[in-house]
Design a protein around this motif. Structure first.
Motif, PDB file in Angstrom:
ATOM      1  N   THR A  15     -29.021 -40.048   2.642  1.00  0.00           N
ATOM      2  CA  THR A  15     -28.723 -39.389   3.913  1.00  0.00           C
ATOM      3  C   THR A  15     -30.037 -39.072   4.636  1.00  0.00           C
ATOM      4  O   THR A  15     -30.139 -39.211   5.857  1.00  0.00           O
ATOM      5  N   SER A  33     -27.768 -38.328  -3.819  1.00  0.00           N
ATOM      6  CA  SER A  33     -27.189 -39.003  -2.651  1.00  0.00           C
ATOM      7  C   SER A  33     -27.853 -38.542  -1.363  1.00  0.00           C
ATOM      8  O   SER A  33     -27.931 -39.299  -0.394  1.00  0.00           O
ATOM      9  N   ALA A  34     -28.355 -37.302  -1.329  1.00  0.00           N
ATOM     10  CA  ALA A  34     -28.992 -36.789  -0.116  1.00  0.00           C
ATOM     11  C   ALA A  34     -30.256 -37.569   0.225  1.00  0.00           C
ATOM     12  O   ALA A  34     -30.698 -37.570   1.375  1.00  0.00           O
ATOM     13  N   ASP A  44     -21.688 -29.662   2.508  1.00  0.00           N
ATOM     14  CA  ASP A  44     -22.093 -30.874   3.209  1.00  0.00           C
ATOM     15  C   ASP A  44     -23.518 -30.734   3.751  1.00  0.00           C
ATOM     16  O   ASP A  44     -23.894 -29.691   4.285  1.00  0.00           O
ATOM     17  N   THR A  85     -25.846 -32.933   6.259  1.00  0.00           N
ATOM     18  CA  THR A  85     -25.816 -34.104   7.142  1.00  0.00           C
ATOM     19  C   THR A  85     -27.238 -34.539   7.487  1.00  0.00           C
ATOM     20  O   THR A  85     -28.213 -33.809   7.249  1.00  0.00           O
ATOM     21  N   ALA A  86     -27.326 -35.709   8.087  1.00  0.00           N
ATOM     22  CA  ALA A  86     -28.635 -36.209   8.539  1.00  0.00           C
ATOM     23  C   ALA A  86     -29.238 -35.222   9.536  1.00  0.00           C
ATOM     24  O   ALA A  86     -30.452 -35.027   9.579  1.00  0.00           O
ATOM     25  N   ASP A 117     -25.629 -42.787   4.751  1.00  0.00           N
ATOM     26  CA  ASP A 117     -25.273 -41.387   5.006  1.00  0.00           C
ATOM     27  C   ASP A 117     -24.166 -40.951   4.047  1.00  0.00           C
ATOM     28  O   ASP A 117     -23.061 -41.485   4.052  1.00  0.00           O
ATOM     29  N   HIS A 118     -24.473 -39.981   3.200  1.00  0.00           N
ATOM     30  CA  HIS A 118     -23.493 -39.485   2.239  1.00  0.00           C
ATOM     31  C   HIS A 118     -22.862 -38.170   2.675  1.00  0.00           C
ATOM     32  O   HIS A 118     -22.216 -37.504   1.886  1.00  0.00           O
ATOM     33  N   SER A 119     -23.116 -37.765   3.912  1.00  0.00           N
ATOM     34  CA  SER A 119     -22.476 -36.515   4.327  1.00  0.00           C
ATOM     35  C   SER A 119     -21.001 -36.766   4.598  1.00  0.00           C
ATOM     36  O   SER A 119     -20.584 -37.888   4.871  1.00  0.00           O
TER      37      SER A 119
END
Lengths: 317, 405, 132, 185
Positions: B281, B277-278, B365, B367-368, D60-62
């Motif tokens: 992101t 999944s990253a 987590d 994040t971008a 975005d998966h965060s």
């Protein structure tokens, strides 16, 4: 259900377990397996836990099996056969069976290591789930495939390489686990004990035939005297098995539906356990003066258990 | 015959629901499974499909993952379509039997929901389980969102069962981040999906009892090497079939998958290698980086095994600096993606500067913004023409900066 | 470690998954070359059992007790027309010489006896013990 | 991209609520993401759920977000300061409470100056559904406050999404949604 009549008739069965396997000369495994797989005319799918039988009957490029056969691992013969049995049910429901005209039965073999110990969870699970299969434990009371280490089936006092006799040790310290009763406690429709050889051949073959024709999980605990690790001469395999029965060290009985116990053979004169113990090198140290007490203990335990079986049979509950 | 399940053109499914519908549409003959977070819903959904008559096959609820995979091996050798699901500790318990499934060339499909391995215990997503199984002889496909979890599972059956392949396949999706995240999924209708996969073709089925087969023979020194080589060859040559299946899937759905996915890589100076999944992101991060004038791009092996060495090397040939992002505790080495990609580049004499980042362990987590920082660091290497950052760094770890050089 | 030379093959020719077929012709029940029925364990023996058909009563104890499936059986009809097994010999390829058959043989003078491997069977039969 | 964060206790239906909202919005052609964050705790433990809604596929998966809306469906969580984490002055709070907005603000100081709406979703769900499952009434309140889609369209979609439940439950939920739509202040 195949009618197990007399031996002359049974011996007409074409063998489904072939020679040319690499089991020790005089190995009881070969005798037991032949009787079981020959006790039905239905087709068979067999799974086998890692152990003597497995390594000796399928050493690439040879197989000793005239029936479909699967080995996965040490601890999962029951899980493996339950998957095959589930596939049979699924294909049957979908009308996709390969041979519509044939009945297929499912059998798993495991040694006591693969059954009493490492494979017990998988056996218990498959039994609880009610798969239609026969599990046969080839109980040679230790990890013989790897050179004779103790298992939870090793009887008290026996010398094994991991419960050795020594200056301060009489060998195995714990009583043999009563797996047959544990399997009966699962509520399996049919559970039985058996020994190989010519005297009780019919007991074994008839039990196998009965188990194979019973719907649901069935279990046979077959004592498999081990010439190599019990330390007796190869030609004495059958005699040792018979003595286990005559001394009531390994009584022949069956339990139906988890409760109804029937003793299948009563020795006319119960032979003292010394007779059985003295013929096997694994017990020879018990005959030293300092260990004699243990023989007495073993005798007491055997007597107590025989009494228990008889009372339970009488109770008929 | 199982009931058809009426599906909308667009469903809102999480990754677990997507995978369960793919299993249902494949009309699997035997599913043997044991529930474990976060893949439990796959097993539950399948049980409900069965209870509602949408599944015809057998569903065996075993007593452990070890028995789950063992029953799958028994069922597959018996001669029918087989699938299961697991995660993390369950995967670890299965590992012994994973090797046996692939060694016997049984085309089992396993939908894996990736989760960290204990200790300490953690139910969230990382790739510890996937990495544990990487040498087990399975094809490992990666899905980054619920749509892909569905699509990859359908493709998995077709790849596994191809007679040139005959190897088991896992489809991997990140625990919770995909498995429990509902997104729009466009499913195929039941008939179309089944037609795409096709009927199961058995090879040497044990249940053809008129022609008995022996599975799981013992091979010693004189045979084992040859069998392993033959198995490896099947895996190494499976890309042709994977490509074929992806192409057929694209024709059917318009959704194009590649063994190596890239994003804005064509003119990139800086590339990140990242799976799961990253990766998506990171697309957001790449867009931000490009807004800031950094020519960044992404690359991902969609098939982690077989690893697409040559394709990755080819696509990275003009990239100056590469950062491999691994979502698994490295434990005394660089992450797997770092090692594989470095090897691919070295084989061709390519000279991208390689660094490694560990991120997202136990579901931490990412994040971008975190990924953007990695891009900026990597750009320093690209600009300098040599490595000026540490060899391995940890992302979004609480406490002082942790890195190794 | 005992693959006969003629069965050795290379990695590109072996059966995927090490799967072994029991039969070459399943319909006719012709066993494949992979069936251990076609393997020899004769050299495991030090002594061999010799079978004396003249003394045999066809109790089949040897057949049922043999761990190596080596008793060769012929299906015959008894006087009442029921099928029964007649022991006609020993498959010496499969016999490992454990002597269980000799032990379980119930005839007053055993119809199975162990002899050194080098003794010819005809010679062995000549040496058979006689009734007292 | 519209971002919504739910605060709930495990078992109160925030995950289902978030997924239902995502489903409703997906039917209007939007792209959605609905997910939740929780650990190994059991029913009663505080947890969060999230919705992201956009015109483009959501990559975005965060888990981190700056929510446009914070929906608090448990009355005690209203007093937890975490509910204002990562919010902006524009973030809209819709919280469950039996108190009036004024009374609530006098105690929950972290909500002072925030755009705040109050609905007694617990009471509504108890009275209309028969159980304290405040997720669907919160959706009614959210639709009223956000005007994200016409209420009638929302009702059509949510009835379809609830269709696997018994009729009595569906009707109770619809009544609860409508009441919350009317009663949110």
């Amino acid at each position: 259900m195949k009618n197990i009549g007399n031996l002359k008739e049974f011996a007409c069965t074409p063998d489904r377990f072939q020679g040319g396997h690499r089991l020790c000369p005089g190995c009881a495994h070969g005798m037991i397996v032949r009787e079981v797989v020959n006790a039905t005319d239905d087709d068979l799918v067999v799974s086998t836990a890692t152990g003597c039988l497995e390594v000796c009957s399928a050493i690439y490029p040879y197989t000793s099996w005239d029936v479909s056969w699967l080995h996965i691992g040490f601890e999962n013969a029951a899980a493996g056969i339950s998957g095959a049995e589930a596939m049979y049910k699924a294909l049957s429901r979908k009308n996709k069976l390969y041979n519509e005209d044939r009945n297929v039965k499912f059998v798993a073999f495991g040694g006591d290591g693969g059954t009493y110990d490492i494979g017990f969870q998988s056996l218990s699970g498959a039994t609880e789930r009610g798969h239609d299969f026969l599990y046969v434990c080839l109980d040679n009371e230790g990890y013989m495939n790897t050179g004779g280490q103790r298992s939870s089936s090793t009887p008290i006092g026996a010398h094994t390489t991991t419960s050795p006799r020594g200056r301060v040790s009489y060998g195995e310290k714990h009583r043999k686990k009563d797996l047959t009763m544990i399997m009966a406690a699962h509520g399996a429709p049919y559970v039985a004990t058996a020994v190989p050889g010519s005297k009780h051949w019919k007991d074994l073959a008839a039990k196998a035939a009965k188990a194979l024709s019973t719907v649901g999980p069935t279990f046979i605990n077959a004592l498999s005297p081990c010439t190599t690790e019990w330390k007796f001469k190869p030609e004495d395999t059958v005699e040792i098995g018979d003595l286990a029965v005559e001394t009531c060290m390994f009584p022949l009985y069956e339990i139906e539906d988890g409760h109804k116990l029937t003793i299948n053979y009563r020795p006319k004169n119960k032979v003292p356990v010394e007779e059985y113990l003295s013929k096997q090198g694994r017990f020879s140290h018990l005959f030293k003066p300092e260990n004699k007490w243990l023989i007495e203990e073993i005798q007491k335990e055997v007597d107590r258990y025989w009494e228990y079986l008889q009372r339970r049979e009488e109770a008929g509950v | 015959m199982a009931e058809r399940y009426e599906l909308k053109q667009k469903e809102v499914w999480d990754g677990n629901m997507a995978a369960s519908h793919a299993l249902r549409q494949a009309q699997v003959d035997v599913v043997a499974a044991y529930p474990i977070t976060p893949s439990t819903p796959i097993v539950q959904n399948y049980a409900q499909f069965l209870a509602d008559g949408y599944v015809d096959g057998e569903f065996v609820m075993v007593e452990s993952e070890h028995s789950a995979m063992s029953a799958c091996v028994g069922a597959s050798a018996a001669g029918g379509r087989v699938a299961t699901a697991t995660s993390s500790q369950g995967y670890a318990l299965m590992v012994e039997v994973l090797y046996q499934a692939s060694g016997m060339r049984l085309p089992i499909v396993m939908t894996v929901v990736n989760r960290a391995l204990a200790s300490p215990l953690n139910i969230h997503g990382d790739h510890g389980d996937l990495y544990l199984g990487r040498d087990a002889g399975w094809i490992h496909l990666i899905a980054n969102n619920p749509q892909e979890a569905y699509d990859m599972t359908l493709c998995a059956f077709k790849i596994a069962e191809n007679e040139k392949v005959r190897l088991p396949v896992t489809t991997n999706q990140d625990g919770f981040l995909v498995s429990h995240t509902a997104q729009v999924v466009e499913p195929l209708d039941d008939d179309t999906a089944y037609k795409f996969i096709g009927d199961y073709k058995a090879m040497n089925p044990m249940l053809d009892t008129k022609n008995p087969q022996t599975y799981g023979a013992q091979t010693e020194e004189e045979w084992h090497f040859e069998f392993k080589a033959s198995q490896h060859k099947a895996l190494m040559e499976s890309p042709a079939v994977i490509d074929e299946v992806f192409a057929e899937f694209e024709k059917l759905t318009g959704r194009k998958y590649n063994r190596v996915e890239t994003y804005k890589l064509d003119d990139a100076d800086v590339a990140l290698v990242v799976m799961g999944s990253a990766y998506e992101t990171a697309m957001v991060a790449v867009d931000k980086a490009r807004e800031e004038g950094i020519k960044a791009g992404l690359i991902m092996p969609r098939s982690f095994r077989p690893f697409p060495y040559n394709e990755i090397a080819e696509k990275l040939k003009n990239v100056k600096a590469v950062a491999a992002l691994d979502r698994s505790a490295p434990m005394g080495a660089m992450g797997a993606l770092y090692n594989e990609v470095s090897g691919a580049l070295a084989a061709n004499g390519q000279s991208s500067i390689m660094t490694n980042y560990i991120y997202g362990l136990g579901g931490r987590d990412t994040t971008a913004q975190h990924i953007l920082e990695v891009i900026k660091e990597t750009e320093k290497n690209a600009k300098a023409g040599k490595r000026v950052t540490d060899l391995q760094g940890f992302i979004n770890l609480r406490g002082p900066k942790l890195s190794f050089n | 470690m005992a693959t006969p030379k003629e069965m050795m093959t290379t990695w590109d020719k072996i059966q995927p998954g090490a799967v072994l077929p029991s039969f070459e012709d399943p319909e006719k029940k012709i066993r494949s070359k992979f069936n251990s029925y076609n393997y020899k364990v004769a050299d495991w023996r030090v002594e061999k059992p010799v079978f004396n058909r003249d003394l045999c009563i066809d109790c089949d104890f040897c057949w049922v007790s043999c761990p190596d499936s080596c008793f060769i059986v012929e299906e015959v009809e008894n006087k009442r027309g029921k099928k029964q097994a007649k022991i006609v010999g020993i498959n010496y390829n499969l016999c490992k010489g454990c002597a269980v058959c000799v032990e379980v043989c119930p005839t007053p003078i055993k119809s199975l006896l162990m002899f050194p491997e080098f003794v010819d069977n005809d010679e062995a039969l000549k040496q058979w013990p006689k009734k007292d | 991209m519209l971002q919504i964060r739910w605060h709930s206790r495990a078992g109160q239906g925030a995950v289902t609520g978030a997924k239902a909202l995502a489903d409703v919005m997906a039917r209007t052609g939007k792209y959605v993401q609905a997910y939740s964050v929780y650990g190994a705790e059991k029913r009663g433990a505080p947890m969060t759920a999230y919705d992201k809604i956009d015109d483009n596929p959501i990559l975005d998966h965060s888990k981190w977000m700056t929510p446009d809306y914070v929906l608090v469906i448990d009355p005690s969580l209203v007093f937890q300061e975490e509910i204002v984490d990562n919010t902006t002055d524009d973030t809209v709070f819709i919280v469950t409470s039996h108190m009036s907005k004024e009374d609530l603000l006098s105690i929950a100081k972290h909500l002072q100056g925030k755009k705040l709406y109050v609905i007694d979703a617990i009471k509504i769900s108890q009275e209309e559904i028969g159980r304290a499952i405040p997720n669907t009434p919160m959706l009614g309140a959210f639709i009223k406050v956000s005007e994200i889609i016409p209420f009638e369209d929302f009702l059509v979609s949510i009835e379809d999404i609830l269709s696997k439940f018994p009729k009595k439950i569906i009707e109770g939920n619809l009544r609860a949604i409508k009441r919350a739509y009317e009663e949110v202040k």
